[in-house]
Scaffold this motif. Structure first.
Motif, PDB file in Angstrom:
ATOM      1  N   ASN A 299      50.798  37.550  39.598  1.00  0.00           N
ATOM      2  CA  ASN A 299      50.799  39.032  40.142  1.00  0.00           C
ATOM      3  C   ASN A 299      52.220  39.490  40.495  1.00  0.00           C
ATOM      4  OD1 ASN A 299      49.306  41.470  41.019  1.00  0.00           O
ATOM      5  ND2 ASN A 299      50.119  40.850  42.910  1.00  0.00           N
ATOM      6  N   ARG A 300      52.754  38.211  41.145  1.00  0.00           N
ATOM      7  CA  ARG A 300      54.231  38.662  41.626  1.00  0.00           C
ATOM      8  C   ARG A 300      55.144  38.729  40.573  1.00  0.00           C
ATOM      9  NH1 ARG A 300      54.097  33.932  46.509  1.00  0.00           N
ATOM     10  NH2 ARG A 300      52.851  35.385  47.768  1.00  0.00           N
ATOM     11  N   ALA A 301      54.730  38.212  39.298  1.00  0.00           N
ATOM     12  CA  ALA A 301      55.738  38.513  38.353  1.00  0.00           C
ATOM     13  C   ALA A 301      55.620  39.847  37.489  1.00  0.00           C
ATOM     14  CB  ALA A 301      55.389  37.309  37.091  1.00  0.00           C
ATOM     15  N   GLY A 302      54.517  40.729  38.019  1.00  0.00           N
ATOM     16  CA  GLY A 302      54.229  41.735  37.635  1.00  0.00           C
ATOM     17  C   GLY A 302      53.324  42.118  36.716  1.00  0.00           C
ATOM     18  N   HIS A 303      52.566  40.818  36.313  1.00  0.00           N
ATOM     19  CA  HIS A 303      51.258  41.178  35.491  1.00  0.00           C
ATOM     20  C   HIS A 303      50.207  41.755  36.042  1.00  0.00           C
ATOM     21  CE1 HIS A 303      53.959  39.035  33.020  1.00  0.00           C
ATOM     22  NE2 HIS A 303      53.921  37.631  33.566  1.00  0.00           N
ATOM     23  N   LEU A 304      49.185  42.242  35.330  1.00  0.00           N
ATOM     24  CA  LEU A 304      48.035  42.810  35.771  1.00  0.00           C
ATOM     25  C   LEU A 304      46.932  41.620  35.761  1.00  0.00           C
ATOM     26  CD1 LEU A 304      48.146  46.104  33.864  1.00  0.00           C
ATOM     27  CD2 LEU A 304      48.678  45.749  36.361  1.00  0.00           C
ATOM     28  N   VAL A 305      46.632  41.220  36.863  1.00  0.00           N
ATOM     29  CA  VAL A 305      45.842  39.965  36.994  1.00  0.00           C
ATOM     30  C   VAL A 305      44.188  40.183  37.418  1.00  0.00           C
ATOM     31  CG1 VAL A 305      45.515  37.490  38.124  1.00  0.00           C
ATOM     32  CG2 VAL A 305      47.761  38.447  37.475  1.00  0.00           C
ATOM     33  N   ASN A 306      43.401  39.928  36.560  1.00  0.00           N
ATOM     34  CA  ASN A 306      42.132  39.907  36.810  1.00  0.00           C
ATOM     35  C   ASN A 306      41.227  38.478  37.127  1.00  0.00           C
ATOM     36  OD1 ASN A 306      40.449  42.745  35.135  1.00  0.00           O
ATOM     37  ND2 ASN A 306      42.308  42.434  36.388  1.00  0.00           N
ATOM     38  N   VAL A 307      40.690  38.189  38.136  1.00  0.00           N
ATOM     39  CA  VAL A 307      39.963  36.914  38.616  1.00  0.00           C
ATOM     40  C   VAL A 307      38.645  36.962  38.277  1.00  0.00           C
ATOM     41  CG1 VAL A 307      39.728  34.934  40.078  1.00  0.00           C
ATOM     42  CG2 VAL A 307      41.959  36.182  39.896  1.00  0.00           C
ATOM     43  N   PHE A 308      38.042  35.991  37.302  1.00  0.00           N
ATOM     44  CA  PHE A 308      36.556  36.213  37.056  1.00  0.00           C
ATOM     45  C   PHE A 308      35.763  34.987  38.044  1.00  0.00           C
ATOM     46  CE2 PHE A 308      38.572  38.371  33.799  1.00  0.00           C
ATOM     47  CZ  PHE A 308      37.694  39.292  33.478  1.00  0.00           C
ATOM     48  N   GLU A 309      34.954  35.271  38.638  1.00  0.00           N
ATOM     49  CA  GLU A 309      34.285  34.064  39.651  1.00  0.00           C
ATOM     50  C   GLU A 309      32.471  34.145  39.118  1.00  0.00           C
ATOM     51  OE1 GLU A 309      32.591  31.384  41.276  1.00  0.00           O
ATOM     52  OE2 GLU A 309      34.862  31.460  41.609  1.00  0.00           O
ATOM     53  N   ARG A 310      32.299  33.266  38.870  1.00  0.00           N
ATOM     54  CA  ARG A 310      30.538  33.426  38.431  1.00  0.00           C
ATOM     55  C   ARG A 310      29.738  33.327  39.662  1.00  0.00           C
ATOM     56  NH1 ARG A 310      29.378  27.206  36.159  1.00  0.00           N
ATOM     57  NH2 ARG A 310      29.954  25.958  37.711  1.00  0.00           N
ATOM     58  N   ASP A 311      30.147  32.906  40.849  1.00  0.00           N
ATOM     59  CA  ASP A 311      29.435  32.968  42.120  1.00  0.00           C
ATOM     60  C   ASP A 311      29.420  34.419  42.656  1.00  0.00           C
ATOM     61  OD1 ASP A 311      27.930  30.631  42.560  1.00  0.00           O
ATOM     62  OD2 ASP A 311      29.990  29.745  42.473  1.00  0.00           O
ATOM     63  N   ALA A 312      28.705  34.622  43.727  1.00  0.00           N
ATOM     64  CA  ALA A 312      28.775  35.883  44.322  1.00  0.00           C
ATOM     65  C   ALA A 312      30.138  36.403  45.124  1.00  0.00           C
ATOM     66  CB  ALA A 312      27.491  36.100  45.157  1.00  0.00           C
ATOM     67  N   LYS A 313      30.641  35.484  45.692  1.00  0.00           N
ATOM     68  CA  LYS A 313      31.771  35.523  46.262  1.00  0.00           C
ATOM     69  C   LYS A 313      32.994  34.545  45.789  1.00  0.00           C
ATOM     70  CE  LYS A 313      29.821  37.203  50.664  1.00  0.00           C
ATOM     71  NZ  LYS A 313      29.862  36.934  52.365  1.00  0.00           N
ATOM     72  N   ALA A 314      34.298  35.071  45.900  1.00  0.00           N
ATOM     73  CA  ALA A 314      35.438  34.412  45.481  1.00  0.00           C
ATOM     74  C   ALA A 314      35.833  33.162  46.510  1.00  0.00           C
ATOM     75  CB  ALA A 314      36.654  35.127  45.409  1.00  0.00           C
ATOM     76  N   GLY A 315      36.512  32.170  45.888  1.00  0.00           N
ATOM     77  CA  GLY A 315      36.756  30.936  46.587  1.00  0.00           C
ATOM     78  C   GLY A 315      36.405  29.586  46.078  1.00  0.00           C
ATOM     79  N   GLY A 316      35.558  29.665  45.074  1.00  0.00           N
ATOM     80  CA  GLY A 316      35.175  28.409  44.479  1.00  0.00           C
ATOM     81  C   GLY A 316      34.762  27.344  45.393  1.00  0.00           C
ATOM     82  N   LEU A 317      35.190  26.066  45.271  1.00  0.00           N
ATOM     83  CA  LEU A 317      34.523  25.172  46.210  1.00  0.00           C
ATOM     84  C   LEU A 317      35.176  25.195  47.606  1.00  0.00           C
ATOM     85  CD1 LEU A 317      34.328  21.569  44.132  1.00  0.00           C
ATOM     86  CD2 LEU A 317      32.461  23.155  44.717  1.00  0.00           C
ATOM     87  N   LEU A 318      36.113  26.023  47.806  1.00  0.00           N
ATOM     88  CA  LEU A 318      36.504  26.186  49.230  1.00  0.00           C
ATOM     89  C   LEU A 318      35.536  26.978  50.092  1.00  0.00           C
ATOM     90  CD1 LEU A 318      40.120  27.494  48.544  1.00  0.00           C
ATOM     91  CD2 LEU A 318      39.486  25.424  49.698  1.00  0.00           C
ATOM     92  N   ARG A 319      34.832  27.808  49.178  1.00  0.00           N
ATOM     93  CA  ARG A 319      33.744  28.673  49.812  1.00  0.00           C
ATOM     94  C   ARG A 319      32.293  27.856  49.796  1.00  0.00           C
ATOM     95  NH1 ARG A 319      33.224  33.611  51.478  1.00  0.00           N
ATOM     96  NH2 ARG A 319      35.146  34.338  50.443  1.00  0.00           N
TER      97      ARG A 319
END
Length: 488
Positions: A163-183
């Protein structure tokens, strides 16, 4: 760096903990912050060693002597800028990293090392408190679209860098909230989830789009992603749990540690409806596996109100000091006692589970173990030998399998036609992070296998550089060289 004589004047200090009886009553973080002056003294211990090894021990190449010096001088904003130049999420690593940097600290050769991790955590918390961490939107957009699959630390790091490089970024997460194993894998008493949400808010303000309940390969087709995005970065982690192929493993009461931890995190988050409630309350709990996940199960079981908590580890009991065959500055396999261990557990080493025992209704009621020893021969893999006449039966109502992960799930590799290694990790070298399919990249545990959060962030950052190069022909995103020194 620091105070020239600081390492002679000050001893190592870290944050202390609330008493066990108080902290096990809830799922909140329980560290007691240090005073600012004490933190400055810890920064002063950084000994101007000439050739530091701490940043080489760190997979991110953090500029540790530099931010230690700023803390010693009370320049916290400058310390935050230095820290964030190599680490997107020091609030995660400052809480959860095993700190290989400290094991590589020159002072640690014959004294207690600098308390780098604690300094790191306090730098980022000060920065958030003072409002220094704000959204950094790119000056212009490239028009290129990137899909990042997975919102764990590697996915978040790759997304922010791209995103900092200027690209349009979409993050896909299969769980209800983002964070992966952190969450969903790390208990709240180690990482309260508002810490994740605080950072996600910044990422969203920077322009990153998060799509949750989006399981790529199931309710989101890979063909759609391939047609809609210019590049895809796979950061789904290594989530296939290792099982234990013994009699009785199917019994009710034998569960994977990550299933137990995820449900508990969901309950802490407010969810209340489950097909089956996994609880340790009033049960004899045995955690099989002596790593961090096993430790997390111990802390969670104690908070449930377990009748007893026991921990099995098949490996031999490590030494408390650095083993001779693992000299400084290498990471030593020494005995480590976590805060969860201190809350109450009986630990056993060199022990293997032979069978789970159930009652007539299929409920777990006990298990059988045998003592083992490891036979080492030069040039050969260690051999496990069971010791005769050492079988023992244990009462057990809940067995938690904290045996690690074998690799990533095969859904994406099969649907995208990606090559994998013998561990099912997706093949990609550190020279490009690109898979055998052009425009599809991978990073983190999905590429290297089960590893540390700090490695996940590092891989996400590295992959972002090569994705940017693929899209634009060159990249100004930072990249570590072969000597693990940061460069642009």
């Amino acid at each position: 760096m620091g105070k020239i004589t600081g390492f002679l004047e000050y001893t190592r200090e870290v944050e202390t903990y609330q008493p066990v009886k108080k902290r096990v009553k809830n799922y909140k973080e329980f560290t007691i912050p240090m005073e600012e002056n004490a933190l400055k003294n810890q920064g002063a211990r950084c000994m101007d060693c000439g050739i530091p090894f701490c940043h080489s021990g760190c997979p991110l190449g953090n500029l540790i002597p530099d931010f230690n010096d700023m803390v010693y001088k009370g320049k916290w904003k400058e310390a935050s800028q230095i820290l964030h130049s190599t680490n997107n999420f020091p609030e995660f690593t400052g809480r959860l990293c095993p700190a290989p940097c400290e094991e590589a600290c020159v002072l640690g050769i014959n004294e207690d090392p600098v308390s780098i991790e604690n300094i790191e955590k306090n730098i980022v918390e000060t920065a958030f408190k003072e409002g220094w961490i704000t959204a950094q939107k790119p000056e212009k957009r490239t028009g290129k679209k990137v899909a990042v699959i997975g919102s764990g630390p590697s996915g978040l790091a790759a997304a922010q860098q791209l995103n900092r490089a200027g690209h349009l970024v979409n993050v896909f997460e299969r769980d209800a909230k983002a964070g992966g194993l952190l969450r969903y894998g790390i208990p709240d008493f180690k990482l309260e989830k508002h810490i994740i949400d605080r950072r996600l808010k910044v990422l969203e303000e920077e322009g990153i789009v998060f799509k949750t309940n989006a399981h790529v390969g199931e309710n989101v087709s890979v063909e759609t992603l391939k047609s809609d995005f210019d590049a895809i970065v796979l950061c789904g982690g290594a989530t296939v749990k290792r099982s234990i192929p013994i009699k009785g493993a199917h019994l009710k009461g034998v569960y994977q540690a990550m299933d137990f931890l995820k449900q508990n995190n969901q309950r802490v988050d407010g969810l209340s409806k489950f097909d089956e409630v996994l609880t340790a309350k009033d049960k004899n709990v045995i955690v099989i596996g002596g790593g961090d996940t096993g430790s997390d199960c111990i802390g969670t079981s104690n908070r449930h109100g377990a009748k007893s908590v026991t921990n099995f580890e098949i490996l031999s009991k490590p030494t408390t000091g650095r083993p001779a065959e693992q000299p400084w500055p290498y990471w030593p396999m020494r005995l480590r006692t976590s805060s969860s261990h201190k809350e109450g557990v009986e630990r056993f080493f060199s022990i293997s589970t032979k069978e789970f025992i159930g009652d007539k209704n299929g409920n777990l009621k006990g298990l059988t173990t045998v003592e083992v020893e490891w036979i080492y021969k030069e040039g050969e893999r260690p051999q496990l030998k069971e010791l005769p006449n050492t079988e023992k039966n244990w009462d057990c109502d809940l067995a938690l399998l904290a045996l690690g992960f074998t690799g990533p799930e095969s859904t994406l590799s099969e649907q995208l036609g990606l090559e994998t290694d013998f561990r099912t990790n997706i093949k990609a070298t550190t020279n490009s992070y690109m898979t055998n399919v052009s425009g599809i990249f991978t990073a983190g545990d999905m590429r290297r296998g089960q590893s540390l959060i700090v490695w996940a962030i590092s891989e996400g950052r590295q992959a972002a550089h090569y994705v940017d190069t693929y899209l634009m022909g060159h990249s100004n995103l930072p990249l570590k060289d072969d000597n693990d020194l940061p460069r642009v």
